[in-house]
Design an enzyme around this catalytic site. Structure first.
Site, short mmCIF file in Angstrom:
data_model
loop_
_atom_site.label_atom_id
_atom_site.label_comp_id
_atom_site.label_asym_id
_atom_site.label_seq_id
_atom_site.Cartn_x
_atom_site.Cartn_y
_atom_site.Cartn_z
N SER A 110 0.81 -1.23 0.00
CA SER A 110 0.00 0.00 0.00
C SER A 110 0.84 1.28 0.00
O SER A 110 0.34 2.34 -0.36
CB SER A 110 -0.95 0.01 1.21
OG SER A 110 -0.23 0.18 2.41
N LYS A 165 0.50 4.68 6.74
CA LYS A 165 0.02 5.46 5.60
C LYS A 165 0.66 6.85 5.68
O LYS A 165 1.37 7.18 6.62
CB LYS A 165 -1.50 5.60 5.61
CG LYS A 165 -2.29 4.29 5.71
CD LYS A 165 -2.23 3.46 4.46
CE LYS A 165 -3.04 2.16 4.62
NZ LYS A 165 -2.89 1.26 3.46
#
Length: 304
Positions: A110, A165
């Protein structure tokens, strides 16, 4: 707190281990060691009395046995010895990973191309404030996450999982994501086309761009075959009313005490677009360094 959360919370396991070994270590110093000393003194007194009687009878005393008796009675039981040895090590590790730095391993794609699967990273635990271990409650305010930071946090849907993230929006920001381009507080971000990125796991090229997130430049990947937002994957989450979803576009106003997170691999990241905002109490720390990747030694270096 259920069993899954307990097993998934290494800090809690480490804390319990530190407390247990610490209790045994202190009990040994202030109680068990004194008991062993008293028992040894009593045994040695009896031994000396017997030797004195033997000497009076003309028999030579055996002082070698005296030292063996003392050593045997003062010797720590194995369970106390191991606890005493482990306690300072466990305490040091607990302090380092609770207040200074904590290692993590990147498990997914990701955050490609910034972070690759298998990257071993270090996370700064005090950049965003000093927090109580296990409870993760801030007690000393040092700083707050900034746009562009790569941050580790507890996944809001499952607190036993750590996610990583990039911070896209801070409290009060209005985030708009349309046709795979970001606008923050009404200002469109700038993008520079780069050479296509070759996937490390399969022979596929992805569109690669340099994104300037209010002064922080970093690479992102796009997949033209995927939509800007998969509406069917959007979940219910706290403050869902702060977001508006539409075809190829969505917008959100970040609530107070929360952060909006996205992966750099934009079309292969489950993030705030789908499961919502990250509350301040979920913050773990700022990722700042790749210290090893067993499959790629060139990966060592800072995180941008």
């Amino acid at each position: 707190m259920n069993l899954q959360v307990i097993l998934g919370n290494f800090a809690l396991i480490l804390f319990v281990a530190m407390v247990l070994t610490g209790i045994i270590w202190f009990l040994d110093i202030f109680y068990f060691a004194r008991q062993r000393r008293s028992a040894a003194d009593a045994a040695l007194a009896a031994f000396d009395a017997r030797n004195a009687k033997l000497s009076a009878d003309g028999v030579k005393a055996d002082n070698t046995s005296r030292h063996a008796i003392e050593a045997a009675l003062l010797r720590q039981p194995v369970w106390i010895e191991y606890s005493g040895s482990f306690f300072p090590v466990i305490a040091l590790v607990f302090f380092l990973r609770s207040f200074l730095y904590e290692p993590f391993k990147i498990p997914s794609t990701s955050m490609v191309p910034t972070l690759l699967v298998g990257d071993l990273i270090l996370v700064n635990k005090f950049t965003y404030g000093i927090r109580l271990p296990v409870l993760n409650r801030k007690i000393i305010d040092v700083g707050d996450p900034q746009r562009g930071d790569v941050m580790v946090f507890k996944y809001p849907k499952d607190m036993s999982q750590d996610y990583i993230k990039r911070v896209i929006g801070v409290p009060g920001d209005k985030i708009v994501y349309e046709n795979k381009r970001l606008t923050v507080n009404g200002k469109a971000l700038s993008y520079t086309q780069m050479d296509d990125y070759l996937d490390d796991e399969r022979p596929v090229y992805h569109k690669q761009l340099m994104e300037n997130l209010t002064g922080v430049s970093h690479r992102i990947l796009n997949n033209d075959s995927k939509r800007t937002i998969e509406l069917s994957a959007v979940e219910n989450f706290p403050h869902r009313e702060s977001c508006v979803y539409a075809y190829e576009k969505f917008s959100c106003i970040v609530p107070e005490g929360n952060y909006f997170m996205m992966g750099d691999n934009r079309d292969n990241s489950a993030d705030s677009r789908y499961w919502g905002f990250v509350p301040n109490q979920n913050i773990v720390g700022k990722a700042f360094f790749v210290w090893m990747n067993l499959g790629n030694w060139k990966r060592i270096g800072g995180i941008h």
